[in-house]
Design a protein around this motif. Structure first.
Motif, PDB file in Angstrom:
ATOM      1  N   THR A 161       0.821  -1.200   0.000  1.00  0.00           N
ATOM      2  CA  THR A 161       0.000   0.000   0.000  1.00  0.00           C
ATOM      3  C   THR A 161       0.862   1.260   0.000  1.00  0.00           C
ATOM      4  O   THR A 161       0.523   2.261  -0.634  1.00  0.00           O
ATOM      5  N   LYS A 162       2.000   1.204   0.673  1.00  0.00           N
ATOM      6  CA  LYS A 162       2.858   2.390   0.802  1.00  0.00           C
ATOM      7  C   LYS A 162       3.906   2.502  -0.301  1.00  0.00           C
ATOM      8  O   LYS A 162       4.242   3.604  -0.738  1.00  0.00           O
ATOM      9  N   GLU A 163       4.440   1.355  -0.747  1.00  0.00           N
ATOM     10  CA  GLU A 163       5.626   1.399  -1.609  1.00  0.00           C
ATOM     11  C   GLU A 163       5.426   0.789  -2.994  1.00  0.00           C
ATOM     12  O   GLU A 163       6.326   0.886  -3.836  1.00  0.00           O
ATOM     13  N   GLY A 164       4.313   0.114  -3.240  1.00  0.00           N
ATOM     14  CA  GLY A 164       4.142  -0.544  -4.517  1.00  0.00           C
ATOM     15  C   GLY A 164       4.495  -2.019  -4.450  1.00  0.00           C
ATOM     16  O   GLY A 164       4.955  -2.520  -3.420  1.00  0.00           O
ATOM     17  N   PRO A 165       4.310  -2.757  -5.555  1.00  0.00           N
ATOM     18  CA  PRO A 165       4.367  -4.218  -5.497  1.00  0.00           C
ATOM     19  C   PRO A 165       5.746  -4.857  -5.635  1.00  0.00           C
ATOM     20  O   PRO A 165       5.944  -5.987  -5.209  1.00  0.00           O
ATOM     21  N   ARG A 166       6.719  -4.206  -6.249  1.00  0.00           N
ATOM     22  CA  ARG A 166       7.962  -4.881  -6.629  1.00  0.00           C
ATOM     23  C   ARG A 166       8.701  -5.499  -5.449  1.00  0.00           C
ATOM     24  O   ARG A 166       9.103  -6.661  -5.486  1.00  0.00           O
ATOM     25  N   ARG A 167       8.895  -4.737  -4.378  1.00  0.00           N
ATOM     26  CA  ARG A 167       9.694  -5.226  -3.255  1.00  0.00           C
ATOM     27  C   ARG A 167       9.088  -6.482  -2.644  1.00  0.00           C
ATOM     28  O   ARG A 167       9.796  -7.443  -2.331  1.00  0.00           O
ATOM     29  N   SER A 220      -3.554  -3.669 -10.973  1.00  0.00           N
ATOM     30  CA  SER A 220      -4.302  -2.408 -10.973  1.00  0.00           C
ATOM     31  C   SER A 220      -3.483  -1.261 -11.558  1.00  0.00           C
ATOM     32  O   SER A 220      -4.034  -0.303 -12.105  1.00  0.00           O
ATOM     33  N   ILE A 221      -2.147  -1.357 -11.465  1.00  0.00           N
ATOM     34  CA  ILE A 221      -1.276  -0.306 -11.988  1.00  0.00           C
ATOM     35  C   ILE A 221      -1.033  -0.470 -13.485  1.00  0.00           C
ATOM     36  O   ILE A 221      -1.119   0.490 -14.252  1.00  0.00           O
ATOM     37  N   GLN A 245       9.797  -0.936 -11.280  1.00  0.00           N
ATOM     38  CA  GLN A 245       9.720  -0.162 -10.041  1.00  0.00           C
ATOM     39  C   GLN A 245       8.662   0.926 -10.204  1.00  0.00           C
ATOM     40  O   GLN A 245       8.515   1.513 -11.276  1.00  0.00           O
ATOM     41  N   VAL A 246       7.935   1.188  -9.142  1.00  0.00           N
ATOM     42  CA  VAL A 246       6.954   2.282  -9.138  1.00  0.00           C
ATOM     43  C   VAL A 246       7.435   3.348  -8.182  1.00  0.00           C
ATOM     44  O   VAL A 246       7.739   3.060  -7.022  1.00  0.00           O
ATOM     45  N   LEU A 282       2.283   5.675  -7.695  1.00  0.00           N
ATOM     46  CA  LEU A 282       1.499   4.777  -6.866  1.00  0.00           C
ATOM     47  C   LEU A 282       0.565   5.617  -6.009  1.00  0.00           C
ATOM     48  O   LEU A 282       1.016   6.462  -5.225  1.00  0.00           O
ATOM     49  N   LYS A 283      -0.717   5.408  -6.183  1.00  0.00           N
ATOM     50  CA  LYS A 283      -1.693   6.105  -5.350  1.00  0.00           C
ATOM     51  C   LYS A 283      -1.851   5.345  -4.049  1.00  0.00           C
ATOM     52  O   LYS A 283      -2.371   4.236  -4.006  1.00  0.00           O
ATOM     53  N   LYS A 284      -1.351   5.929  -2.975  1.00  0.00           N
ATOM     54  CA  LYS A 284      -1.367   5.246  -1.687  1.00  0.00           C
ATOM     55  C   LYS A 284      -2.788   5.127  -1.148  1.00  0.00           C
ATOM     56  O   LYS A 284      -3.582   6.059  -1.230  1.00  0.00           O
TER      57      LYS A 284
END
Length: 378
Positions: free
Chosen positions: A66-72, A120-121, A181-182, A192-194
């Motif tokens: 939710t805060k940083e995006g999906p990659r990590r 979603s992105i 990376q987002v 990335l919309k938090k």
């Protein structure tokens, strides 16, 4: 992003984390017990660590995605699966096996929410439902592979886990290459919309929570005791018992079509269809567990219905938490796991008191009850 560029590595990562890192353990457990001289109670405690790790990491993954995006989280899921499988392969004692189980089980919770966010992105709106449900169907592929592995390599459980670890590493590298990376800061073309990590005041959230809990509870007996049920009924060879698991996985792949069915009949009808099917699987098995065809029919129906239903819950969750796709996946999948933990605990007690058949009928009826908690029509 092209549909296949995201969906194919997503399917394989879910296959590795759910099918190989998590669900293969039960099939290999008899050989592991013999090798490490574990008692039934010890193996039960070790098995429960999969659920514990899953419940913790799916919350962690949802918050961070939710805060940083999906990659990590996707990369971390692959690393967790790889090291978990490797530790299980080389475990000289129960302690190291348990650590491997924690890492392997944790990979499942880490993997699910970020793929919902990634879809979603990077996917067009009209393709998102199909993309999510096909990625989710990776569980079926993984279960089928684990069943075949059990048939071919049952005595050699360490070699099996080494092979699974090698697969996990290759799929991790594939996802590392294709998942971009987002940026979460200003000045980026793709932001990335938090979202908010909360279910308060969200319309439809309560019904989703209760339905997920009840479905998790109703499926727990089948996941935990179905193989023991048919083994106790007698007349099955070791390859037929493993084949029962393969049937769950192979038909689970059909659950990938849930996105297309949702588009045709609607989310409410798709949910009810899946709930009645999952209930029917337990009741059919209870009717004639000693019959080869009936047992395999039950396994195929359960596999298809379970993966189908998780796909439906996934789409339902994303529609409820429309501004936060990772939370939309995290909430129903977490509650599904909590329901399975509770359902497994009670199933053991019920089976000891009433026997397998009566207990499986009871759990089937819970699936019927869950059908009446269908999402409201939009």
């Amino acid at each position: 992003m092209k549909f296949s560029k995201l969906v194919l590595p997503g399917i394989t990562m879910i296959a590795v984390t759910y099918g190989l890192a998590r669900f293969s353990f039960g099939l290999l457990l008899p050989a592991i017990n013999q090798s490490l001289e574990m008692t039934d109670s010890t193996s039960g405690v070790v098995s429960s660590l999969f659920y514990v790790a899953y419940c913790i990491t799916i919350v962690l993954s949802t918050v961070i995605t939710t805060k940083e995006g999906p990659r990590r989280m996707i990369i971390l899921a692959g690393l967790s699966a790889f090291f978990g499988l490797l530790l299980m392969a080389i475990a000289p004692n129960v302690g190291m096996l348990a650590l491997g189980v924690l890492l392997a089980g944790g990979s499942t919770g880490l993997a699910s929410p970020p793929y919902g966010a990634a879809v979603s992105i990077w996917m067009k709106a009209e393709n998102q439902g199909k993309a999510n449900t096909w990625i989710n169907s990776g569980t079926g592929f993984g279960i089928a592979i684990s069943g075949l592995g059990a048939i071919l390599l049952m005595p050699h459980w360490r070699l099996t886990y080494v092979i699974y670890a090698a697969l996990a590493l290759s799929i991790l590298l594939w996802n590392y290459k294709v998942i971009p990376q987002v940026n979460t800061g200003a000045g980026s073309k793709l932001m990335l919309k938090k979202g908010n990590f909360s279910v308060r005041g969200v319309k439809g959230a309560n019904r989703l929570v209760i339905a997920s809990l009840l479905l998790g509870f109703s499926t727990a007996a089948f996941w935990t005791f179905s193989r023991s049920f048919i083994e106790a009924a007698g007349g099955y060879s070791s390859w037929q018992l493993s084949g029962f698991w393969v049937m769950i996985g192979l038909f689970g792949v059909l659950g990938g079509f849930s996105g297309s069915l949702i588009e045709k009949v609607g989310l409410q009808s798709a949910y009810r269809f899946g709930s009645f099917a999952i209930a029917g699987a337990s009741i059919i098995l209870a009717a004639a567990p000693e019959n080869f065809l009936t047992a395999y029919l039950s396994a195929g129906l359960f596999g298809c219905a379970y993966i189908f239903l998780t796909g439906v819950l996934l789409v339902w969750g994303i529609r409820v938490f429309i501004k936060n796709a990772s939370l939309g996946i995290g909430v129903p999948f977490l509650l599904l796991a909590v329901g399975q933990v509770l359902g497994s605990l009670f199933a053991g007690v019920f089976i000891e008191s009433w026997g397998y058949s009566a207990s499986f009928i009871l759990y089937g009826l819970m699936g019927v009850a869950a059908a009446f908690l269908a999402p409201e029509k939009r």
